[in-house]
Design a protein around this motif. Structure first.
Motif, PDB file in Angstrom:
ATOM      1  N   ALA A 192       0.838  -1.190   0.000  1.00  0.00           N
ATOM      2  CA  ALA A 192       0.000   0.000   0.000  1.00  0.00           C
ATOM      3  C   ALA A 192       0.878   1.246   0.000  1.00  0.00           C
ATOM      4  CB  ALA A 192      -0.919  -0.001   1.209  1.00  0.00           C
ATOM      5  N   THR A 196      -5.777   3.102   3.255  1.00  0.00           N
ATOM      6  CA  THR A 196      -7.004   2.770   2.543  1.00  0.00           C
ATOM      7  C   THR A 196      -8.239   3.224   3.317  1.00  0.00           C
ATOM      8  OG1 THR A 196      -7.115   0.579   3.569  1.00  0.00           O
ATOM      9  CG2 THR A 196      -5.955   0.746   1.470  1.00  0.00           C
ATOM     10  N   GLN A 200     -12.668   3.852  -1.143  1.00  0.00           N
ATOM     11  CA  GLN A 200     -11.661   3.947  -2.202  1.00  0.00           C
ATOM     12  C   GLN A 200     -11.478   2.639  -2.954  1.00  0.00           C
ATOM     13  OE1 GLN A 200      -8.155   5.345  -0.198  1.00  0.00           O
ATOM     14  NE2 GLN A 200      -8.858   7.462  -0.125  1.00  0.00           N
ATOM     15  N   GLY A 202     -10.172  -0.923  -3.855  1.00  0.00           N
ATOM     16  CA  GLY A 202      -8.942  -1.642  -3.559  1.00  0.00           C
ATOM     17  C   GLY A 202      -9.163  -3.125  -3.372  1.00  0.00           C
ATOM     18  N   ARG A 240     -12.542  -6.721   2.752  1.00  0.00           N
ATOM     19  CA  ARG A 240     -11.510  -5.797   2.296  1.00  0.00           C
ATOM     20  C   ARG A 240     -10.539  -5.544   3.439  1.00  0.00           C
ATOM     21  NH1 ARG A 240     -15.054  -1.121  -0.808  1.00  0.00           N
ATOM     22  NH2 ARG A 240     -16.269  -2.548  -2.123  1.00  0.00           N
ATOM     23  N   GLU A 242      -7.825  -3.919   5.718  1.00  0.00           N
ATOM     24  CA  GLU A 242      -7.419  -2.523   5.884  1.00  0.00           C
ATOM     25  C   GLU A 242      -5.905  -2.436   5.829  1.00  0.00           C
ATOM     26  OE1 GLU A 242      -7.638   0.932   9.325  1.00  0.00           O
ATOM     27  OE2 GLU A 242      -9.271  -0.537   9.186  1.00  0.00           O
ATOM     28  N   ASN A 262     -13.564   2.318  -7.021  1.00  0.00           N
ATOM     29  CA  ASN A 262     -13.381   3.490  -6.172  1.00  0.00           C
ATOM     30  C   ASN A 262     -14.623   4.366  -6.295  1.00  0.00           C
ATOM     31  OD1 ASN A 262     -12.608   5.910  -4.954  1.00  0.00           O
ATOM     32  ND2 ASN A 262     -10.511   5.826  -5.734  1.00  0.00           N
ATOM     33  N   ARG A 269      -6.703   5.191  -4.568  1.00  0.00           N
ATOM     34  CA  ARG A 269      -6.096   3.961  -4.087  1.00  0.00           C
ATOM     35  C   ARG A 269      -4.799   3.755  -4.837  1.00  0.00           C
ATOM     36  NH1 ARG A 269      -5.271  -1.538  -6.749  1.00  0.00           N
ATOM     37  NH2 ARG A 269      -5.119  -2.964  -4.992  1.00  0.00           N
TER      38      ARG A 269
END
Length: 362
Positions: A192, A196, A200, A202, A240, A242, A262, A269
């Motif tokens: 990353a 995040t 957004q 991802g 998702r 983090e 997004n 992202r």
């Protein structure tokens, strides 16, 4: 650059990994069932158990957050975009073909060999994390790119890509053919470049499907889609993870995953794609092509979706990245098994790449 006729090369490791392309490997023991022979370096025992159970793991602060933010600044600069001016994110441009359009919508940044990219690749902590998941020290790093994905609207709207009912789906797919009798082993990863937020988009994945794959597979028709899962998301929820700037996420190719769109107003992202796999040192043609790409800043040839920047290729902008000893081994410039004059100081390092001799078994 796969070998012809499916020829398999054995990796430079005591553990029996075989591959013809350096992406997917055949192994006697799936990664989810490996019993460790090397001590864990970065992952805790709990991390490793989670990796084997759910198919992914997050390594916190794999690179410093400041290094991640420098890469993010580079991604903006490379594409000629102003992070403070969203109008620059959606300028009309010509596309070479349909693939070029898709890559633009998905936010790929076609830079592969910049020094900042290599600094992540030759990070000891990043390398040690991949040693942990492969249980193998002799690795090569993927020559991959960055991703900078602003809100998916206007010229980056996913509606510009015609949907399909089968095959690859950016939102959820497998990286390997899951209908094969002997399932390939593959590992991928991202670092990353910023923190995040849920809106957004991802990386997203289906860890419960990974955990119960054999049970689920037994209930599926023989002609099911090999790379797109058709699952009830209330039973197999998509999650998702983090991530903060500098975190490394590693996942198993058998983990169904994808990139959520997004939907934010102005968030971006950003990640570096970075993975490692057992080194195929005897695959001379592949090794030399990797060295040539680093040496000349040429577009890597291992994946057809790596297309190079159409406006001003990175070879016209930057110098060759400096590698430390670990970086040379991860590229293939230096052997994992002691000095190799042919690769470390010979023509492959500094001059034209000779034509690789044909292997007798080919």
């Amino acid at each position: 650059m796969p070998a012809p006729d499916g020829y398999l090369y054995r990796a430079a490791s005591d553990r029996p990994y075989f591959s013809n392309d350096g992406e997917s490997y055949l192994a006697r023991t799936p990664l989810k069932d490996v019993e460790k022979s090397h001590p864990l370096r970065v992952l805790s025992a709990e991390d490793y158990a989670f990796w084997q159970t759910y198919g992914y793991v997050v390594v916190k602060e794999a690179i410093p957050a400041e290094a991640a933010r420098k890469l993010l600044d580079f991604a903006w600069e490379f594409q000629g975009l102003d992070p403070q001016d969203p109008e620059t994110w959606y300028e009309d441009r010509e596309f070479r073909d349909e693939l070029d359009l898709h890559l633009h919508v998905y936010g790929f940044v076609e830079a592969y060999q910049h020094q900042l990219i290599w600094d992540s690749r030759q990070s000891q902590r990043v390398y040690d994390a991949f040693v942990d998941v492969w249980d193998c020290e002799e690795l090569w790093v993927t020559l991959d790119r960055l991703n900078l994905n602003p809100p998916n609207v206007r010229t980056r709207d996913r509606a510009l890509i015609e949907p399909t009912d089968t095959g690859f789906d950016i939102e959820l797919h497998w990286d390997v053919d899951t209908t094969q009798g002997m399932l390939p082993q593959r590992v991928q990863g991202i670092i990353a470049l910023d923190d995040t937020r849920p809106d957004q988009g991802g990386f997203q994945c289906n860890p419960e499907l990974f955990r119960r794959f054999n049970q689920w597979q037994a209930t599926q028709p023989a002609d099911r889609d090999p790379i797109r899962p058709a699952v009830d998301r209330s039973e197999f929820p998509v999650v998702r993870p983090e991530l903060q700037a500098g975190d490394l996420l590693i996942w198993n190719g058998m983990l169904a995953h994808g990139v959520a769109r997004n939907t934010s107003a102005d968030g971006v992202r950003a990640v570096q794609y970075l993975s490692m796999m057992p080194a195929l040192e005897e695959h001379e043609e592949l090794r030399r092509s990797r060295i040539a790409s680093w040496r000349d800043l040429s577009t890597p040839t291992w994946n057809r979706t790596l297309v190079g920047d159409a406006r001003r290729h990175e070879s016209l902008r930057y110098g060759r990245a400096e590698l430390d000893e670990l970086g040379e081994k991860l590229l293939g410039l230096r052997s994992w098994h002691g000095p190799d004059p042919k690769s470390a100081t010979g023509p492959a390092a500094t001059g034209p790449v000779p034509t690789a001799p044909q292997d007798a078994d080919q």
